[in-house]
Write a protein that holds these residues in place. Structure first.
Motif, PDB file in Angstrom:
ATOM      1  N   GLU A   1      99.237   4.441 -55.095  1.00  0.00           N
ATOM      2  CA  GLU A   1      99.021   3.683 -53.870  1.00  0.00           C
ATOM      3  C   GLU A   1      97.537   3.447 -53.595  1.00  0.00           C
ATOM      4  OE1 GLU A   1     100.972   5.807 -50.804  1.00  0.00           O
ATOM      5  OE2 GLU A   1     102.989   5.488 -51.604  1.00  0.00           O
ATOM      6  N   GLY A   2      96.667   3.942 -54.446  1.00  0.00           N
ATOM      7  CA  GLY A   2      95.239   3.840 -54.211  1.00  0.00           C
ATOM      8  C   GLY A   2      94.611   2.611 -54.828  1.00  0.00           C
ATOM      9  N   ASP A   3      93.286   2.630 -54.869  1.00  0.00           N
ATOM     10  CA  ASP A   3      92.509   1.511 -55.398  1.00  0.00           C
ATOM     11  C   ASP A   3      92.454   1.596 -56.924  1.00  0.00           C
ATOM     12  OD1 ASP A   3      90.727  -0.502 -55.877  1.00  0.00           O
ATOM     13  OD2 ASP A   3      88.963   0.646 -55.263  1.00  0.00           O
ATOM     14  N   PRO A   4      92.875   0.558 -57.651  1.00  0.00           N
ATOM     15  CA  PRO A   4      92.860   0.602 -59.124  1.00  0.00           C
ATOM     16  C   PRO A   4      91.464   0.853 -59.689  1.00  0.00           C
ATOM     17  CG  PRO A   4      94.160  -1.251 -58.351  1.00  0.00           C
ATOM     18  CD  PRO A   4      93.472  -0.690 -57.154  1.00  0.00           C
ATOM     19  N   GLU A   5      90.442   0.293 -59.041  1.00  0.00           N
ATOM     20  CA  GLU A   5      89.082   0.480 -59.542  1.00  0.00           C
ATOM     21  C   GLU A   5      88.649   1.938 -59.435  1.00  0.00           C
ATOM     22  OE1 GLU A   5      84.563  -1.290 -58.844  1.00  0.00           O
ATOM     23  OE2 GLU A   5      86.321  -2.370 -58.115  1.00  0.00           O
ATOM     24  N   THR A   6      89.069   2.603 -58.340  1.00  0.00           N
ATOM     25  CA  THR A   6      88.763   4.026 -58.191  1.00  0.00           C
ATOM     26  C   THR A   6      89.445   4.821 -59.288  1.00  0.00           C
ATOM     27  OG1 THR A   6      88.496   3.853 -55.796  1.00  0.00           O
ATOM     28  CG2 THR A   6      89.015   6.031 -56.675  1.00  0.00           C
ATOM     29  N   CYS A   7      90.700   4.497 -59.566  1.00  0.00           N
ATOM     30  CA  CYS A   7      91.429   5.175 -60.642  1.00  0.00           C
ATOM     31  C   CYS A   7      90.704   4.990 -61.969  1.00  0.00           C
ATOM     32  CB  CYS A   7      92.851   4.631 -60.748  1.00  0.00           C
ATOM     33  SG  CYS A   7      93.884   4.932 -59.298  1.00  0.00           S
ATOM     34  N   LEU A   8      90.216   3.779 -62.195  1.00  0.00           N
ATOM     35  CA  LEU A   8      89.545   3.468 -63.456  1.00  0.00           C
ATOM     36  C   LEU A   8      88.273   4.298 -63.608  1.00  0.00           C
ATOM     37  CD1 LEU A   8      89.789   1.577 -65.913  1.00  0.00           C
ATOM     38  CD2 LEU A   8      88.353  -0.045 -64.682  1.00  0.00           C
ATOM     39  N   LYS A   9      87.479   4.355 -62.557  1.00  0.00           N
ATOM     40  CA  LYS A   9      86.225   5.100 -62.623  1.00  0.00           C
ATOM     41  C   LYS A   9      86.472   6.600 -62.812  1.00  0.00           C
ATOM     42  CE  LYS A   9      83.569   1.851 -59.798  1.00  0.00           C
ATOM     43  NZ  LYS A   9      82.895   1.629 -58.502  1.00  0.00           N
ATOM     44  N   LEU A  10      87.409   7.151 -62.046  1.00  0.00           N
ATOM     45  CA  LEU A  10      87.677   8.587 -62.148  1.00  0.00           C
ATOM     46  C   LEU A  10      88.320   8.949 -63.480  1.00  0.00           C
ATOM     47  CD1 LEU A  10      88.905   9.418 -58.529  1.00  0.00           C
ATOM     48  CD2 LEU A  10      86.711   9.989 -59.575  1.00  0.00           C
TER      49      LEU A  10
END
Length: 516
Positions: free
Chosen positions: A142-151
Protein backbone atom coordinates in the motif's frame (compact mmCIF):
# COMPACT_ATOMS: atom_id res chain seq x y z
CA UNK A 1 40.29 18.44 12.69
CA UNK A 2 37.23 19.41 14.73
CA UNK A 3 35.14 16.83 12.87
CA UNK A 4 37.68 14.08 13.58
CA UNK A 5 37.77 14.98 17.27
CA UNK A 6 33.97 14.94 17.43
CA UNK A 7 33.83 11.53 15.73
CA UNK A 8 36.45 10.17 18.12
CA UNK A 9 34.42 11.40 21.09
CA UNK A 10 31.25 9.84 19.65
CA UNK A 11 33.06 6.52 19.09
CA UNK A 12 34.25 6.48 22.70
CA UNK A 13 30.79 7.35 23.97
CA UNK A 14 29.18 4.68 21.80
CA UNK A 15 31.38 2.00 23.35
CA UNK A 16 29.96 2.89 26.75
CA UNK A 17 26.32 2.70 25.58
CA UNK A 18 24.59 -0.71 25.60
CA UNK A 19 23.94 -2.03 22.05
CA UNK A 20 20.55 -1.32 20.55
CA UNK A 21 18.71 -1.08 17.22
CA UNK A 22 19.62 2.12 15.38
CA UNK A 23 17.90 3.59 12.36
CA UNK A 24 20.46 3.47 9.58
CA UNK A 25 18.34 4.78 6.71
CA UNK A 26 14.82 6.00 6.03
CA UNK A 27 12.82 8.03 3.53
CA UNK A 28 11.50 11.41 4.58
CA UNK A 29 8.13 12.92 3.66
CA UNK A 30 9.50 14.11 0.34
CA UNK A 31 10.61 10.59 -0.58
CA UNK A 32 14.32 11.40 -0.17
CA UNK A 33 16.47 8.63 1.24
CA UNK A 34 18.21 9.81 4.39
CA UNK A 35 21.25 8.22 6.01
CA UNK A 36 22.40 8.62 9.60
CA UNK A 37 26.13 9.09 9.09
CA UNK A 38 26.86 8.76 12.80
CA UNK A 39 25.41 5.23 12.62
CA UNK A 40 27.55 4.45 9.56
CA UNK A 41 30.60 5.72 11.44
CA UNK A 42 29.79 3.74 14.55
CA UNK A 43 28.88 0.46 12.85
CA UNK A 44 31.15 0.30 9.78
CA UNK A 45 33.93 2.88 9.95
CA UNK A 46 34.98 2.54 13.57
CA UNK A 47 38.68 1.68 13.75
CA UNK A 48 37.89 -1.48 15.74
CA UNK A 49 35.93 -3.14 12.91
CA UNK A 50 36.65 -1.23 9.68
CA UNK A 51 39.30 -3.71 8.46
CA UNK A 52 37.33 -6.87 9.29
CA UNK A 53 35.58 -8.92 6.62
CA UNK A 54 31.84 -8.99 7.18
CA UNK A 55 28.59 -10.88 6.83
CA UNK A 56 25.32 -8.94 6.61
CA UNK A 57 22.09 -10.74 7.49
CA UNK A 58 19.13 -8.75 6.25
CA UNK A 59 15.41 -9.56 6.37
CA UNK A 60 12.92 -8.04 3.94
CA UNK A 61 9.22 -8.66 3.49
CA UNK A 62 5.74 -7.43 4.35
CA UNK A 63 4.98 -5.55 7.54
CA UNK A 64 4.13 -7.53 10.68
CA UNK A 65 5.24 -10.94 9.47
CA UNK A 66 7.67 -11.75 12.28
CA UNK A 67 10.88 -10.33 10.78
CA UNK A 68 12.05 -8.61 13.97
CA UNK A 69 11.21 -11.66 16.06
CA UNK A 70 13.32 -13.87 13.82
CA UNK A 71 16.26 -11.48 13.95
CA UNK A 72 16.17 -11.29 17.72
CA UNK A 73 16.51 -15.07 17.98
CA UNK A 74 19.29 -15.00 15.37
CA UNK A 75 21.11 -12.48 17.57
CA UNK A 76 20.86 -14.81 20.56
CA UNK A 77 22.62 -17.49 18.52
CA UNK A 78 25.28 -15.00 17.37
CA UNK A 79 25.95 -14.08 21.00
CA UNK A 80 26.79 -17.73 21.59
CA UNK A 81 29.16 -17.90 18.62
CA UNK A 82 30.85 -14.68 19.68
CA UNK A 83 31.53 -16.21 23.10
CA UNK A 84 32.64 -19.55 21.59
CA UNK A 85 29.65 -21.31 23.13
CA UNK A 86 27.24 -23.87 21.60
CA UNK A 87 24.37 -22.28 19.67
CA UNK A 88 21.31 -21.63 21.84
CA UNK A 89 18.11 -19.63 21.50
CA UNK A 90 18.04 -18.79 25.19
CA UNK A 91 16.09 -19.93 28.22
CA UNK A 92 12.49 -21.05 27.91
CA UNK A 93 11.08 -18.15 29.95
CA UNK A 94 13.55 -15.50 28.79
CA UNK A 95 11.67 -12.46 27.38
CA UNK A 96 12.55 -11.56 23.81
CA UNK A 97 14.58 -8.38 23.39
CA UNK A 98 16.57 -6.62 20.69
CA UNK A 99 14.78 -5.13 17.69
CA UNK A 100 11.47 -3.67 18.81
CA UNK A 101 8.53 -5.91 18.05
CA UNK A 102 4.91 -6.44 19.03
CA UNK A 103 2.03 -8.62 17.94
CA UNK A 104 -0.30 -6.12 16.29
CA UNK A 105 -1.01 -4.78 12.84
CA UNK A 106 1.08 -1.60 13.09
CA UNK A 107 4.67 -1.74 11.96
CA UNK A 108 7.44 -0.66 14.31
CA UNK A 109 10.54 -0.37 12.18
CA UNK A 110 10.41 2.18 9.36
CA UNK A 111 13.28 2.17 6.92
CA UNK A 112 16.37 0.09 7.66
CA UNK A 113 17.51 -0.57 11.21
CA UNK A 114 20.81 -2.11 12.24
CA UNK A 115 22.02 -3.59 15.50
CA UNK A 116 24.53 -1.06 16.78
CA UNK A 117 27.24 -3.56 17.69
CA UNK A 118 28.34 -6.16 15.12
CA UNK A 119 29.05 -9.65 16.41
CA UNK A 120 32.77 -10.37 16.11
CA UNK A 121 33.46 -14.00 15.23
CA UNK A 122 36.93 -15.53 15.06
CA UNK A 123 38.19 -18.60 13.24
CA UNK A 124 41.76 -19.63 12.38
CA UNK A 125 43.05 -16.23 13.50
CA UNK A 126 40.63 -14.46 11.12
CA UNK A 127 37.98 -12.10 12.45
CA UNK A 128 34.63 -11.34 10.84
CA UNK A 129 31.99 -8.78 11.79
CA UNK A 130 28.39 -10.02 11.48
CA UNK A 131 25.71 -7.35 11.07
CA UNK A 132 21.99 -7.84 11.57
CA UNK A 133 19.54 -5.58 9.71
CA UNK A 134 15.77 -5.24 9.77
CA UNK A 135 13.97 -3.62 6.83
CA UNK A 136 10.47 -2.19 6.93
CA UNK A 137 8.88 -0.65 3.86
CA UNK A 138 10.78 -2.45 1.10
CA UNK A 139 7.70 -4.59 0.43
CA UNK A 140 4.84 -2.25 1.27
CA UNK A 141 1.94 -3.09 -1.02
CA UNK A 142 0.00 0.00 0.00
CA UNK A 143 3.04 2.28 0.10
CA UNK A 144 4.99 4.34 -2.40
CA UNK A 145 6.63 2.18 -5.13
CA UNK A 146 9.63 4.52 -5.30
CA UNK A 147 10.23 4.13 -1.56
CA UNK A 148 10.09 0.35 -1.97
CA UNK A 149 12.58 0.58 -4.81
CA UNK A 150 15.07 2.67 -2.86
CA UNK A 151 14.86 0.57 0.30
CA UNK A 152 15.07 -2.70 -1.61
CA UNK A 153 18.13 -1.41 -3.49
CA UNK A 154 19.78 -0.46 -0.21
CA UNK A 155 18.86 -3.82 1.35
CA UNK A 156 20.40 -5.64 -1.60
CA UNK A 157 23.49 -3.46 -1.42
CA UNK A 158 23.96 -4.26 2.25
CA UNK A 159 23.11 -7.95 2.47
CA UNK A 160 25.26 -11.00 1.93
CA UNK A 161 22.56 -13.31 3.37
CA UNK A 162 19.12 -12.02 2.40
CA UNK A 163 16.00 -13.52 3.96
CA UNK A 164 12.84 -12.94 1.93
CA UNK A 165 10.09 -13.34 4.51
CA UNK A 166 6.60 -14.12 3.09
CA UNK A 167 3.33 -15.30 4.56
CA UNK A 168 1.64 -18.62 3.71
CA UNK A 169 2.93 -18.91 0.11
CA UNK A 170 4.67 -17.14 -2.78
CA UNK A 171 1.80 -15.15 -4.27
CA UNK A 172 1.87 -13.07 -7.43
CA UNK A 173 2.55 -9.94 -5.40
CA UNK A 174 5.59 -11.51 -3.75
CA UNK A 175 6.85 -12.77 -7.11
CA UNK A 176 6.55 -9.26 -8.55
CA UNK A 177 8.50 -7.81 -5.66
CA UNK A 178 11.04 -10.62 -5.79
CA UNK A 179 11.57 -9.87 -9.48
CA UNK A 180 12.13 -6.22 -8.63
CA UNK A 181 14.53 -7.13 -5.80
CA UNK A 182 16.55 -9.33 -8.12
CA UNK A 183 16.67 -6.69 -10.85
CA UNK A 184 17.72 -4.02 -8.37
CA UNK A 185 20.26 -6.40 -6.88
CA UNK A 186 21.85 -7.10 -10.24
CA UNK A 187 22.00 -3.47 -11.37
CA UNK A 188 23.01 -1.98 -8.03
CA UNK A 189 25.72 -4.56 -7.51
CA UNK A 190 27.09 -3.86 -10.99
CA UNK A 191 27.14 -0.12 -10.33
CA UNK A 192 29.10 -0.48 -7.10
CA UNK A 193 31.20 -3.54 -8.06
CA UNK A 194 29.60 -5.74 -5.41
CA UNK A 195 28.39 -9.33 -5.71
CA UNK A 196 24.73 -8.71 -6.47
CA UNK A 197 23.13 -11.80 -4.90
CA UNK A 198 25.26 -13.98 -2.66
CA UNK A 199 22.50 -15.91 -0.93
CA UNK A 200 18.72 -15.62 -0.95
CA UNK A 201 16.65 -17.56 1.55
CA UNK A 202 12.91 -17.72 0.81
CA UNK A 203 11.28 -18.15 4.21
CA UNK A 204 7.56 -18.97 4.16
CA UNK A 205 5.75 -18.36 7.46
CA UNK A 206 2.51 -20.04 8.61
CA UNK A 207 2.80 -22.80 6.05
CA UNK A 208 -0.53 -24.49 5.32
CA UNK A 209 0.74 -28.04 5.93
CA UNK A 210 2.22 -28.17 9.45
CA UNK A 211 3.30 -31.79 8.97
CA UNK A 212 5.40 -30.97 5.92
CA UNK A 213 7.77 -28.14 6.89
CA UNK A 214 11.49 -27.46 6.93
CA UNK A 215 14.30 -27.18 4.38
CA UNK A 216 13.55 -30.20 2.21
CA UNK A 217 9.86 -29.33 2.00
CA UNK A 218 10.82 -25.82 0.89
CA UNK A 219 13.06 -27.20 -1.85
CA UNK A 220 10.17 -29.27 -3.22
CA UNK A 221 7.83 -26.28 -3.03
CA UNK A 222 10.24 -23.96 -4.87
CA UNK A 223 10.76 -26.58 -7.59
CA UNK A 224 6.99 -26.82 -8.14
CA UNK A 225 6.73 -23.05 -8.19
CA UNK A 226 9.50 -22.91 -10.79
CA UNK A 227 7.67 -25.43 -12.96
CA UNK A 228 4.51 -23.32 -12.91
CA UNK A 229 6.46 -20.23 -13.87
CA UNK A 230 8.13 -22.12 -16.70
CA UNK A 231 4.77 -23.34 -17.99
CA UNK A 232 3.53 -19.76 -18.17
CA UNK A 233 6.27 -19.02 -20.71
CA UNK A 234 6.25 -15.40 -19.66
CA UNK A 235 9.39 -13.30 -19.82
CA UNK A 236 8.04 -11.27 -16.89
CA UNK A 237 9.21 -13.86 -14.37
CA UNK A 238 12.22 -15.18 -16.25
CA UNK A 239 14.66 -13.57 -13.81
CA UNK A 240 12.76 -15.06 -10.85
CA UNK A 241 12.68 -18.46 -12.52
CA UNK A 242 16.42 -18.45 -13.22
CA UNK A 243 17.15 -17.37 -9.65
CA UNK A 244 14.96 -20.01 -7.99
CA UNK A 245 16.88 -22.68 -9.91
CA UNK A 246 20.30 -21.37 -8.86
CA UNK A 247 22.46 -22.76 -6.06
CA UNK A 248 22.48 -19.38 -4.30
CA UNK A 249 18.81 -19.76 -3.33
CA UNK A 250 17.34 -21.90 -0.58
CA UNK A 251 14.07 -21.95 1.33
CA UNK A 252 12.42 -22.96 4.60
CA UNK A 253 8.76 -23.58 5.46
CA UNK A 254 7.64 -22.67 8.98
CA UNK A 255 4.43 -23.86 10.67
CA UNK A 256 2.25 -21.45 12.63
CA UNK A 257 3.90 -20.46 15.95
CA UNK A 258 0.69 -21.03 17.90
CA UNK A 259 -2.02 -18.79 19.31
CA UNK A 260 -0.35 -18.49 22.69
CA UNK A 261 2.77 -17.00 21.13
CA UNK A 262 0.72 -14.44 19.18
CA UNK A 263 -1.20 -13.43 22.29
CA UNK A 264 1.84 -13.28 24.56
CA UNK A 265 3.73 -10.03 24.99
CA UNK A 266 7.11 -11.53 25.97
CA UNK A 267 7.83 -13.68 22.90
CA UNK A 268 9.38 -16.49 24.95
CA UNK A 269 10.31 -19.93 23.65
CA UNK A 270 7.86 -21.50 26.07
CA UNK A 271 4.98 -19.67 24.36
CA UNK A 272 5.71 -21.31 21.00
CA UNK A 273 4.12 -24.49 19.73
CA UNK A 274 6.67 -27.27 19.97
CA UNK A 275 6.95 -27.96 16.23
CA UNK A 276 7.48 -24.27 15.46
CA UNK A 277 10.16 -24.06 18.14
CA UNK A 278 11.94 -27.13 16.76
CA UNK A 279 11.94 -25.76 13.21
CA UNK A 280 13.14 -22.33 14.41
CA UNK A 281 16.00 -23.97 16.29
CA UNK A 282 16.95 -26.06 13.26
CA UNK A 283 16.77 -23.10 10.89
CA UNK A 284 18.97 -20.81 13.01
CA UNK A 285 21.44 -23.60 13.84
CA UNK A 286 21.95 -24.29 10.11
CA UNK A 287 22.45 -20.57 9.45
CA UNK A 288 25.07 -20.33 12.21
CA UNK A 289 26.87 -23.44 10.93
CA UNK A 290 27.37 -21.86 7.50
CA UNK A 291 27.87 -18.25 8.59
CA UNK A 292 31.50 -18.12 7.38
CA UNK A 293 30.38 -19.02 3.85
CA UNK A 294 28.38 -15.80 3.60
CA UNK A 295 31.06 -13.15 3.81
CA UNK A 296 30.42 -10.09 1.67
CA UNK A 297 32.41 -10.08 -1.61
CA UNK A 298 32.93 -7.88 -4.64
CA UNK A 299 32.20 -8.81 -8.25
CA UNK A 300 35.50 -10.69 -8.53
CA UNK A 301 34.71 -12.81 -5.47
CA UNK A 302 37.20 -11.05 -3.19
CA UNK A 303 36.18 -10.44 0.42
CA UNK A 304 35.59 -6.81 1.29
CA UNK A 305 35.77 -5.00 4.64
CA UNK A 306 33.28 -3.23 6.87
CA UNK A 307 34.94 0.07 6.05
CA UNK A 308 34.47 -0.54 2.33
CA UNK A 309 30.74 -1.20 2.77
CA UNK A 310 30.41 1.93 4.91
CA UNK A 311 32.01 4.08 2.22
CA UNK A 312 29.88 2.55 -0.56
CA UNK A 313 26.77 3.09 1.55
CA UNK A 314 27.55 6.79 1.94
CA UNK A 315 28.27 7.12 -1.78
CA UNK A 316 24.99 5.39 -2.61
CA UNK A 317 22.88 7.76 -0.52
CA UNK A 318 24.82 10.88 -1.59
CA UNK A 319 24.07 9.97 -5.19
CA UNK A 320 20.35 9.72 -4.45
CA UNK A 321 20.39 13.02 -2.58
CA UNK A 322 22.27 14.88 -5.31
CA UNK A 323 18.99 15.98 -6.78
CA UNK A 324 15.35 14.98 -6.72
CA UNK A 325 15.10 11.67 -8.54
CA UNK A 326 11.89 10.02 -9.59
CA UNK A 327 12.55 6.32 -10.12
CA UNK A 328 9.83 4.45 -11.95
CA UNK A 329 11.85 1.28 -12.50
CA UNK A 330 15.05 -0.48 -11.39
CA UNK A 331 16.50 0.22 -14.84
CA UNK A 332 16.04 3.95 -14.41
CA UNK A 333 17.77 3.75 -11.04
CA UNK A 334 20.62 1.85 -12.66
CA UNK A 335 21.04 4.53 -15.32
CA UNK A 336 21.30 7.18 -12.63
CA UNK A 337 23.89 5.11 -10.75
CA UNK A 338 25.88 4.72 -13.95
CA UNK A 339 25.62 8.42 -14.72
CA UNK A 340 26.88 9.21 -11.22
CA UNK A 341 29.88 6.95 -11.79
CA UNK A 342 30.63 8.46 -15.22
CA UNK A 343 30.27 11.99 -13.91
CA UNK A 344 32.73 11.29 -11.09
CA UNK A 345 35.10 9.63 -13.56
CA UNK A 346 35.12 12.68 -15.86
CA UNK A 347 35.59 15.06 -12.91
CA UNK A 348 38.47 12.94 -11.58
CA UNK A 349 40.10 12.95 -15.04
CA UNK A 350 39.81 16.74 -15.18
CA UNK A 351 41.27 17.04 -11.68
CA UNK A 352 44.19 14.83 -12.69
CA UNK A 353 44.88 17.18 -15.59
CA UNK A 354 44.85 20.18 -13.24
CA UNK A 355 47.19 18.45 -10.79
CA UNK A 356 49.65 17.79 -13.61
CA UNK A 357 49.64 21.46 -14.59
CA UNK A 358 50.53 22.63 -11.10
CA UNK A 359 52.05 19.90 -8.92
CA UNK A 360 52.43 20.72 -5.23
CA UNK A 361 56.25 20.52 -5.56
CA UNK A 362 56.51 22.50 -8.82
CA UNK A 363 59.56 24.79 -8.95
CA UNK A 364 59.08 28.56 -9.35
CA UNK A 365 60.79 28.42 -12.76
CA UNK A 366 58.26 25.84 -13.98
CA UNK A 367 55.39 28.03 -12.79
CA UNK A 368 56.83 31.14 -14.46
CA UNK A 369 57.25 29.27 -17.73
CA UNK A 370 53.47 29.46 -18.32
CA UNK A 371 51.66 32.74 -17.76
CA UNK A 372 48.20 32.80 -16.14
CA UNK A 373 46.56 33.77 -19.43
CA UNK A 374 48.24 30.86 -21.22
CA UNK A 375 47.22 28.49 -18.43
CA UNK A 376 43.65 29.75 -18.56
CA UNK A 377 43.57 28.91 -22.28
CA UNK A 378 44.90 25.40 -21.62
CA UNK A 379 42.37 24.69 -18.87
CA UNK A 380 39.49 26.12 -20.90
CA UNK A 381 40.35 23.80 -23.79
CA UNK A 382 40.42 20.79 -21.47
CA UNK A 383 37.10 21.83 -19.96
CA UNK A 384 35.56 21.59 -23.42
CA UNK A 385 37.28 18.24 -24.07
CA UNK A 386 35.88 16.71 -20.84
CA UNK A 387 32.46 18.18 -21.47
CA UNK A 388 32.38 16.59 -24.93
CA UNK A 389 33.52 13.29 -23.43
CA UNK A 390 30.68 13.36 -20.91
CA UNK A 391 28.14 14.28 -23.58
CA UNK A 392 29.10 11.15 -25.50
CA UNK A 393 28.30 9.02 -22.45
CA UNK A 394 24.74 10.39 -22.19
CA UNK A 395 23.54 8.85 -25.45
CA UNK A 396 20.89 6.71 -23.72
CA UNK A 397 19.11 9.68 -22.13
CA UNK A 398 16.28 11.68 -23.63
CA UNK A 399 16.88 15.32 -24.57
CA UNK A 400 15.51 16.89 -21.37
CA UNK A 401 17.44 14.52 -19.10
CA UNK A 402 20.59 14.95 -21.15
CA UNK A 403 20.42 18.74 -20.97
CA UNK A 404 19.94 18.61 -17.20
CA UNK A 405 22.99 16.38 -16.73
CA UNK A 406 25.09 18.48 -19.12
CA UNK A 407 24.26 21.68 -17.23
CA UNK A 408 25.27 20.04 -13.97
CA UNK A 409 28.57 18.82 -15.42
CA UNK A 410 29.27 22.20 -17.04
CA UNK A 411 28.71 23.90 -13.68
CA UNK A 412 31.08 21.57 -11.82
CA UNK A 413 33.83 21.80 -14.45
CA UNK A 414 33.56 25.60 -14.51
CA UNK A 415 33.81 25.75 -10.74
CA UNK A 416 36.99 23.67 -10.80
CA UNK A 417 38.40 25.73 -13.67
CA UNK A 418 37.85 29.09 -11.95
CA UNK A 419 39.22 27.86 -8.65
CA UNK A 420 42.37 26.46 -10.29
CA UNK A 421 43.05 29.56 -12.43
CA UNK A 422 42.68 31.86 -9.43
CA UNK A 423 45.10 29.73 -7.43
CA UNK A 424 47.55 29.59 -10.34
CA UNK A 425 47.58 33.39 -10.67
CA UNK A 426 48.43 33.73 -6.98
CA UNK A 427 51.18 31.13 -7.28
CA UNK A 428 52.59 32.83 -10.40
CA UNK A 429 52.74 36.21 -8.64
CA UNK A 430 54.40 34.69 -5.57
CA UNK A 431 57.02 32.97 -7.70
CA UNK A 432 57.75 36.17 -9.63
CA UNK A 433 58.37 38.08 -6.40
CA UNK A 434 60.49 35.23 -5.05
CA UNK A 435 62.68 35.07 -8.14
CA UNK A 436 63.22 38.84 -7.83
CA UNK A 437 64.48 38.35 -4.27
CA UNK A 438 66.83 35.52 -5.20
CA UNK A 439 68.28 37.25 -8.25
CA UNK A 440 68.57 40.59 -6.46
CA UNK A 441 70.18 39.34 -3.26
CA UNK A 442 72.07 36.16 -3.90
CA UNK A 443 73.46 36.38 -7.40
CA UNK A 444 74.32 39.87 -8.55
CA UNK A 445 75.67 41.28 -5.29
CA UNK A 446 75.93 45.09 -5.49
CA UNK A 447 73.83 45.29 -8.58
CA UNK A 448 71.22 42.93 -7.11
CA UNK A 449 68.82 45.58 -5.94
CA UNK A 450 68.17 46.98 -9.37
CA UNK A 451 68.40 43.74 -11.34
CA UNK A 452 66.23 41.82 -8.80
CA UNK A 453 63.59 44.53 -8.93
CA UNK A 454 63.70 44.49 -12.70
CA UNK A 455 63.25 40.69 -12.81
CA UNK A 456 60.23 40.71 -10.53
CA UNK A 457 58.62 43.69 -12.26
CA UNK A 458 59.35 42.43 -15.76
CA UNK A 459 57.91 38.96 -15.09
CA UNK A 460 54.76 40.41 -13.62
CA UNK A 461 54.47 43.05 -16.31
CA UNK A 462 54.18 40.31 -18.90
CA UNK A 463 50.67 39.61 -17.58
CA UNK A 464 48.09 42.32 -18.29
CA UNK A 465 45.76 41.39 -15.45
CA UNK A 466 44.42 43.49 -12.59
CA UNK A 467 46.90 44.31 -9.85
CA UNK A 468 50.02 43.41 -11.87
CA UNK A 469 51.61 46.87 -11.59
CA UNK A 470 51.01 47.07 -7.86
CA UNK A 471 52.38 43.59 -7.31
CA UNK A 472 55.33 44.48 -9.53
CA UNK A 473 56.06 47.42 -7.24
CA UNK A 474 56.00 45.09 -4.25
CA UNK A 475 58.39 42.74 -6.07
CA UNK A 476 60.65 45.71 -6.85
CA UNK A 477 60.79 46.78 -3.23
CA UNK A 478 61.53 43.31 -1.93
CA UNK A 479 64.17 42.60 -4.58
CA UNK A 480 65.83 46.00 -4.11
CA UNK A 481 65.76 45.78 -0.33
CA UNK A 482 67.35 42.35 -0.14
CA UNK A 483 69.89 43.26 -2.83
CA UNK A 484 70.83 46.49 -1.00
CA UNK A 485 71.57 44.77 2.31
CA UNK A 486 73.62 41.97 0.82
CA UNK A 487 75.27 44.38 -1.63
CA UNK A 488 76.62 46.59 1.20
CA UNK A 489 78.19 43.60 2.90
CA UNK A 490 79.89 42.60 -0.32
CA UNK A 491 81.10 46.19 -0.82
CA UNK A 492 82.93 46.20 2.52
CA UNK A 493 84.63 42.93 1.63
CA UNK A 494 85.76 44.33 -1.71
CA UNK A 495 87.18 47.51 -0.08
CA UNK A 496 89.32 45.54 2.40
CA UNK A 497 90.55 42.96 -0.11
CA UNK A 498 93.51 43.51 -2.39
CA UNK A 499 92.71 43.65 -6.04
CA UNK A 500 95.00 41.14 -7.70
CA UNK A 501 94.36 42.05 -11.33
CA UNK A 502 93.27 45.02 -13.39
CA UNK A 503 90.59 42.86 -14.92
CA UNK A 504 88.80 42.47 -11.63
CA UNK A 505 88.88 46.28 -11.15
CA UNK A 506 87.33 46.84 -14.54
CA UNK A 507 84.66 44.25 -13.82
CA UNK A 508 83.78 45.89 -10.51
CA UNK A 509 83.59 49.37 -12.04
CA UNK A 510 81.50 47.92 -14.81
CA UNK A 511 78.99 46.52 -12.31
CA UNK A 512 78.84 49.76 -10.33
CA UNK A 513 78.35 51.75 -13.51
CA UNK A 514 75.54 49.42 -14.52
CA UNK A 515 73.90 49.90 -11.10
CA UNK A 516 74.17 53.67 -11.36
Amino acid sequence: MVTKVQLAVKEEQSRQIPPSALQLAYTDRDGRLQLDESVVQRCFLDAEVSEYSLCLICVIGETRRGKSTLLNYIMRALHCLERHQPVSLGQDEEPLSGFEWRNDTDGVTKGIWIWSKPFILERNEEKMAVYVLDTEGSLDIEGDPETCLKLSALSMLLSSYLIFNVNACLKTTELDYLGMYLHVSELTGESFSLQHLQHLDVLVRDWQDPDNCGREAARTYLQKKSEKLREQKSSEYQRVLDTLRSSSVSGFLFPHPGKRFLRASQGTLSDMDEDFRNHLTRYISELMAGIWFHQKTDTSGEKITSGHVGRVLKEFVIMLQKRSFCFTSPLQMFYEFENWKHMNSVLESFQDFLDQQLPANASPFRVLWVTPSEMMTRVSEQTDVHLDKYEGILSRYNTAKKEMHMEEMKSQLKEKQESFCAEYSKRFTKCAVGIGCVVGGGVLSLAGGAIGAAVAETVLAVEAFGGAIALGAIGTGVGAGVGHVIGNVEKEKVTKAERSTETSKEDTHHLVDKKD
